[in-house]
Design an enzyme around this catalytic site. Structure first.
Site, PDB file in Angstrom:
ATOM      1  N   ARG A 183       0.816  -1.301   0.143  1.00 21.95           N
ATOM      2  CA  ARG A 183       0.035   0.017   0.176  1.00 21.95           C
ATOM      3  C   ARG A 183       0.723   1.291   0.020  1.00 21.95           C
ATOM      4  O   ARG A 183       0.319   2.496  -0.087  1.00 21.95           O
ATOM      5  CB  ARG A 183      -0.953  -0.202   1.184  1.00 21.95           C
ATOM      6  CG  ARG A 183      -1.864  -1.111   1.092  1.00 21.95           C
ATOM      7  CD  ARG A 183      -3.134  -0.896   2.052  1.00 21.95           C
ATOM      8  NE  ARG A 183      -4.085  -2.452   1.600  1.00 21.95           N
ATOM      9  CZ  ARG A 183      -3.657  -3.407   2.499  1.00 21.95           C
ATOM     10  NH1 ARG A 183      -2.631  -3.500   3.690  1.00 21.95           N
ATOM     11  NH2 ARG A 183      -4.309  -4.596   2.271  1.00 21.95           N
ATOM     12  N   THR A 198       2.055  -5.543   4.288  1.00 23.08           N
ATOM     13  CA  THR A 198       1.506  -4.908   3.390  1.00 23.08           C
ATOM     14  C   THR A 198       1.453  -3.192   3.681  1.00 23.08           C
ATOM     15  O   THR A 198       1.244  -2.638   2.535  1.00 23.08           O
ATOM     16  CB  THR A 198      -0.011  -5.393   2.678  1.00 23.08           C
ATOM     17  OG1 THR A 198      -0.755  -5.497   4.125  1.00 23.08           O
ATOM     18  CG2 THR A 198       0.358  -6.881   2.438  1.00 23.08           C
ATOM     19  N   GLY A 205      -1.809 -11.124   9.036  1.00 25.57           N
ATOM     20  CA  GLY A 205      -1.524 -12.501   9.202  1.00 25.57           C
ATOM     21  C   GLY A 205      -2.864 -13.067  10.203  1.00 25.57           C
ATOM     22  O   GLY A 205      -2.571 -14.227  10.532  1.00 25.57           O
ATOM     23  N   GLY A 206      -3.621 -12.260  10.210  1.00 27.82           N
ATOM     24  CA  GLY A 206      -4.829 -12.609  11.399  1.00 27.82           C
ATOM     25  C   GLY A 206      -5.681 -13.692  10.809  1.00 27.82           C
ATOM     26  O   GLY A 206      -6.394 -14.027  11.667  1.00 27.82           O
ATOM     27  N   TRP A 224      -2.443  -4.521  10.511  1.00 23.98           N
ATOM     28  CA  TRP A 224      -2.218  -4.630   8.912  1.00 23.98           C
ATOM     29  C   TRP A 224      -2.554  -3.161   8.299  1.00 23.98           C
ATOM     30  O   TRP A 224      -2.494  -3.283   7.022  1.00 23.98           O
ATOM     31  CB  TRP A 224      -2.797  -5.781   8.256  1.00 23.98           C
ATOM     32  CG  TRP A 224      -3.972  -6.011   8.296  1.00 23.98           C
ATOM     33  CD1 TRP A 224      -4.833  -6.688   9.313  1.00 23.98           C
ATOM     34  CD2 TRP A 224      -5.093  -5.663   7.400  1.00 23.98           C
ATOM     35  NE1 TRP A 224      -6.101  -6.718   9.212  1.00 23.98           N
ATOM     36  CE2 TRP A 224      -6.338  -6.226   7.839  1.00 23.98           C
ATOM     37  CE3 TRP A 224      -5.196  -4.968   6.264  1.00 23.98           C
ATOM     38  CZ2 TRP A 224      -7.593  -6.003   7.360  1.00 23.98           C
ATOM     39  CZ3 TRP A 224      -6.159  -4.885   5.596  1.00 23.98           C
ATOM     40  CH2 TRP A 224      -7.537  -5.513   6.008  1.00 23.98           C
ATOM     41  N   ASP A 244     -15.214 -11.197  12.282  1.00 24.50           N
ATOM     42  CA  ASP A 244     -14.124 -10.527  11.540  1.00 24.50           C
ATOM     43  C   ASP A 244     -14.180  -9.226  11.413  1.00 24.50           C
ATOM     44  O   ASP A 244     -13.903  -8.449  10.246  1.00 24.50           O
ATOM     45  CB  ASP A 244     -14.037 -11.330  10.246  1.00 24.50           C
ATOM     46  CG  ASP A 244     -12.633 -11.187   9.415  1.00 24.50           C
ATOM     47  OD1 ASP A 244     -11.750 -10.620  10.139  1.00 24.50           O
ATOM     48  OD2 ASP A 244     -12.348 -11.350   8.107  1.00 24.50           O
ATOM     49  N   ASP A 247     -12.373  -6.709  11.862  1.00 24.52           N
ATOM     50  CA  ASP A 247     -11.281  -5.670  12.060  1.00 24.52           C
ATOM     51  C   ASP A 247     -11.340  -4.339  12.466  1.00 24.52           C
ATOM     52  O   ASP A 247     -12.139  -3.718  11.544  1.00 24.52           O
ATOM     53  CB  ASP A 247     -10.163  -5.965  10.752  1.00 24.52           C
ATOM     54  CG  ASP A 247      -9.749  -7.462  10.596  1.00 24.52           C
ATOM     55  OD1 ASP A 247      -8.644  -7.340  10.820  1.00 24.52           O
ATOM     56  OD2 ASP A 247     -10.346  -8.043  10.100  1.00 24.52           O
ATOM     57  N   ARG A 299     -15.073  -1.276  10.865  1.00 22.96           N
ATOM     58  CA  ARG A 299     -15.618  -2.402   9.970  1.00 22.96           C
ATOM     59  C   ARG A 299     -16.979  -2.893  10.641  1.00 22.96           C
ATOM     60  O   ARG A 299     -18.038  -3.400   9.989  1.00 22.96           O
ATOM     61  CB  ARG A 299     -14.979  -3.405   9.882  1.00 22.96           C
ATOM     62  CG  ARG A 299     -14.951  -4.430   8.914  1.00 22.96           C
ATOM     63  CD  ARG A 299     -13.816  -5.363   8.607  1.00 22.96           C
ATOM     64  NE  ARG A 299     -13.976  -6.568   8.115  1.00 22.96           N
ATOM     65  CZ  ARG A 299     -13.017  -7.152   7.868  1.00 22.96           C
ATOM     66  NH1 ARG A 299     -11.576  -6.862   7.713  1.00 22.96           N
ATOM     67  NH2 ARG A 299     -13.144  -8.459   7.123  1.00 22.96           N
TER      68      ARG A 299
END
Lengths: 268, 545
Positions: free
Chosen positions: B141, B185, B201-202, B251, B312, B314, B339
């Site tokens: 990114r 990333t 890596g979650g 991340w 999920d 995040d 989220r």
């Protein structure tokens, strides 16, 4: 005592006289092996293990029983990448060395060439007369090479990063790099002399040039980008900005530098 | 041609700006000059440059450039495009320093181009192993820059330092073991004399952390785990040994407040994502905002958006910092559209919850309690048979950068009103393998859902306007002093909205999904705006006469 410098010096005179380099390099008229990235070497290795290792051995060191020679040292029948390509493509008539399948793409043959090429510069197979430690010291001190070259993030920016030069240059080539810097200068290291509309001249290493623009780095490390239609003229100097060290360094210092440079590889 | 002096007339340019005293010398100056920490702290007053992932340390993504504005944005034309050679979706936000643009590329490469023409100065190709563990594509990114050095994350979980003038590698350190499921990333963040960076890596049962490195040597200066170890406060929010594979990846890039000396960073889902039975408790500090001491990395405070998350959700959003008028006084706040579909305004000195409201469709919570803790709707956890929940796994928003305009005082976010069936599975942890405990499925076509750019008033958490998009967007947002909100959409448009009203001002079809955030910069008085779409980086500017 066999001084690498003088021995190779003789070879080099031949090579630069237009004949051939001892190994690892191709004829002037061929573009060289375009398939020689680590990926290609790996692909070559895989193919080699499947199709060639039963005679030449998994380590490519040859096999007395089959009569297949060691491919990790200097090859008897091939002195260039093209020569090597041809042997693999057409085989060696009258011997157990048969050609590869006719429908095997050239790409894969080149990958084999790359793999075999990578073996011959394996440092473990090469015994150099110079001392790595002394070479490292000449590099930063007397030779002042680090004013232009970086090794592991230390040094100048007016020449290629040499952190991994041992992976891409053979000892012979490294020697030639120091003694005859003007041969085979990569376009990235040509000098561009740009005259702008006001007559100001600016010179720098050629970072990139295309149809309509060019980019250089001057001696003060400044970056410049020019549209070609907005400058008066530009000149391309295809010589190296690196001096030759024939006069300034002794044979043994040069040997030490070769040993040091050849040891520069990715750690681990 | 418009000159830079125009930009200086903007109402919001109150600070004196050294760099602009002689804005445009007639003498041509070379490109690029070293980026000091002072320049980064004052990045806002150098709007011709975009010197970090989110533009400024407060991550507002608000540029003072106003040459392109609500009156003339229809005059935009493409100036150049740059094709990224390795095909994947580009999520890069380029960085621009004095006419040189740094573009990160898939898988973990970096190119320096002339920001006026898009033509290359140099490239760096990072060698990668073949057996990478990555969840969601080969993305990168962006970079951080300090001095003359660029810092980049790589998919094999390394951090590399690259010379900005030549592309030479200065150092390359392993941040974590990629074979155990770690990858990187996001653009790092410079905090004073350190490079602060997170980890991905979650979906692999990793243990998340935030690291700081010495920019010169690459040595690790501190590491703060996002999952506390035994004996540390919060470790008892995990049943048994579940903290060891607790996830809470970090991340996306965080923000920094130089006055409070606090780093703000979001954390991801607890692991495994969808099966909470094996990790009873709140699972700190997953799905949280962490405020860390800028020198030591010590946790000053935390705010957990979604305790014991099983969807999920995040909290991998870029924290936006601003000083706003709140109930009659100026308050230092952090704004966060999560989220999980709730928008939060939080006091960034203390972590105190101020405001919070759902900004997108959600069914998993009945609301927020007075401390901002969600009140879960019973029966919304994933089941073996599947259960329909809003927002879906991709979330009401995700990692795509939101923005804040100093002109309007509004917060802008890409939001999604969707729903999805969530499943739970039993899964054993195996190092380096996916560890998610379930998954999801859409029961309707994407086109059945609703998506929009929403403008939220941070003082009330109320939505001021919305602009609908079809069917979805994963683009970030940038606002400017020209009164514009720039963003894109999954169906390949790049467009400009009026920041005050949400009205469409201009759009162009780029033909491929916009998966990145726009950024803006200027050279010799000409403003440009850049966006990656598909595999291409496009740059626009006003037509010149």
């Amino acid at each position: 005592m066999g001084n690498l410098t003088t021995q190779l010096g003789r070879l080099l005179t031949l090579a630069l006289g237009g004949l051939f380099l001892a190994k690892g390099s191709s004829f002037a008229e061929d573009a060289g092996n375009l398939y020689n990235t680590n990926f290609d070497i790996n692909a070559g290795l895989k193919y080699f293990e499947r199709q060639c290792s039963r005679c030449h051995g998994f380590d490519a060191k040859g096999n007395d029983e089959t009569g297949a020679p060691d491919l990790t040292s200097r090859l008897a029948r091939a002195s260039s990448e093209v020569g090597l390509f041809n042997i693999i493509r057409t085989g060696i008539p009258g011997t157990a060395m048969l050609p590869v399948a006719a429908d095997l793409p050239d790409t894969q043959v080149w990958q084999l060439v790359a793999y075999i090429g990578s073996l011959s510069t394996d440092p473990a197979n090469i015994d150099l007369p110079g001392s790595v430690a002394s070479g490292a010291s000449v590099f930063t001190n007397k030779g002042d090479c680090s004013s232009c070259h970086m090794v592991d993030g230390q040094g100048g920016r007016l020449g290629p990063d040499l952190s991994r030069v041992g992976e891409r240059r053979s000892p012979e080539e490294l020697l030639s790099d120091m003694l005859n810097p003007h041969t085979d200068v990569a376009p990235r290291w040509w000098t561009m002399r740009v005259t702008d509309m006001d007559g100001v001249v600016r010179e720098g290493l050629r970072m990139n040039e295309d149809s309509f623009s060019l980019r250089i780095m001057d001696e003060e490390l400044n970056l410049w980008s020019y549209p070609k239609n907005q400058i008066a003229s530009f000149e391309r100097v295809e010589a190296s900005t690196m001096p030759s060290y024939t006069q300034t360094l002794s044979d043994s210092e040069i040997d030490d530098l070769v040993a040091y440079l050849f040891s520069l590889r990715k750690e681990n | 041609m418009n000159k830079f002096s125009l930009l200086l007339c903007g109402t919001f340019l109150t600070l004196p700006v050294q760099a602009q005293e002689e804005p445009f010398q007639t003498v041509i100056t070379p490109a690029f000059s070293p980026v000091t920490w002072e320049r980064l702290v004052n990045a806002e007053s150098e709007p011709e440059n975009w010197m970090m992932y989110s533009g400024t340390l407060d991550s507002q993504r608000y540029s003072r450039l106003d040459q392109i504005n609500t009156d003339n944005v229809t005059e935009l034309e493409m100036k150049w495009s740059y094709q990224i050679p390795v095909i994947d979706r580009a999520e890069t936000v380029p960085t621009v320093v004095d006419g040189v643009m740094f573009i990160t590329e898939a898988p973990s490469n970096l190119t320096a181009v002339d920001a006026r023409t898009g033509r290359v100065y140099w490239r760096y190709d990072h060698e990668l192993p073949e057996d990478l563990r990555i969840c969601c594509g080969r993305n990168n990114r962006g970079v951080a820059i300090l001095g003359e050095t660029l810092f980049m994350s790589t998919l094999d979980a390394h951090l590399v330092a690259i010379d900005a003038r030549t592309g030479n590698v200065l150092w390359d350190v392993e941040v974590a073991d990629y074979e155990a499921g770690y990858s990187k990333t996001a653009a790092p963040l410079i905090v004073k004399d350190k490079v602060v960076t997170g980890i991905a890596g979650g979906e692999f049962g990793i243990r998340g952390f935030i690291d700081a490195y010495d920019p010169v040597t690459g040595e690790l200066e501190w590491r703060t785990y996002a999952v506390p170890g035994p004996g540390e406060p919060g470790n008892d929010s995990w049943s048994g040994d579940s903290w060891k594979t607790g996830g809470a990846a970090t991340w996306i890039t965080g923000s920094y407040d130089p006055d409070l000396n606090l780093i703000y960073w979001g954390t991801g889902n607890p692991g495994p994502d969808w099966n909470g039975d094996v990790r009873l408790g709140d699972n700190l500090y997953s799905d949280s905002a962490l405020a860390l001491n800028g020198d030591t990395g010590e946790i000053a405070w935390h705010f957990q958006f979604t305790p014991h998350d099983v969807h999920d959700y995040d909290s991998i959003q870029v924290p936006i910092l601003a000083d706003i008028e709140y109930q009659g006084s100026t308050r230092k706040v952090m704004m966060w559209a999560n989220r999980n579909a709730f928008f939060y305004t939080i006091d960034r000195e203390t972590g105190e919850f101020l405001e919070g409201e759902a900004y997108a469709t959600q069914t998993w919570a009945q609301g927020l309690d007075p401390n901002g803790r969600p009140i879960p709707t019973p029966g919304m956890a994933p089941t073996y048979e599947g259960i329909l929940v809003s927002p879906p796994i991709v979330g009401a928003t995700n990692w795509y950068s939101p923005a804040y305009s100093q002109q309007t005082g509004l917060f802008y976010v890409t939001s999604f009103d969707g729903e999805q069936e969530f499943f739970k599975r039993d899964e054993d942890y195996e190092e380096g393998e996916r560890f998610t405990g379930g998954g999801g499925r859409y029961n309707q076509p994407m086109d059945a859902f609703h998506s929009s750019i929403r403008a939220i008033n941070p003082a009330t958490a109320e939505i001021e306007w919305e602009f609908p998009i079809m069917p979805r967007s994963s683009a970030g947002i940038t606002t400017t002093a020209g009164g514009i909100v720039f963003t894109g959409s999954a169906d390949g448009y790049f467009f400009a909205l009026d920041a005050a009203s949400g009205e469409e001002l201009w759009h162009i079809s780029l033909g491929a999904r916009v998966h990145a955030a726009p950024m803006t910069y200027a050279i010799d008085g000409q403003q440009f705006v850049t966006i990656a779409s598909g595999n291409v980086v496009y740059t626009f500017g006003l037509k010149e006469d």
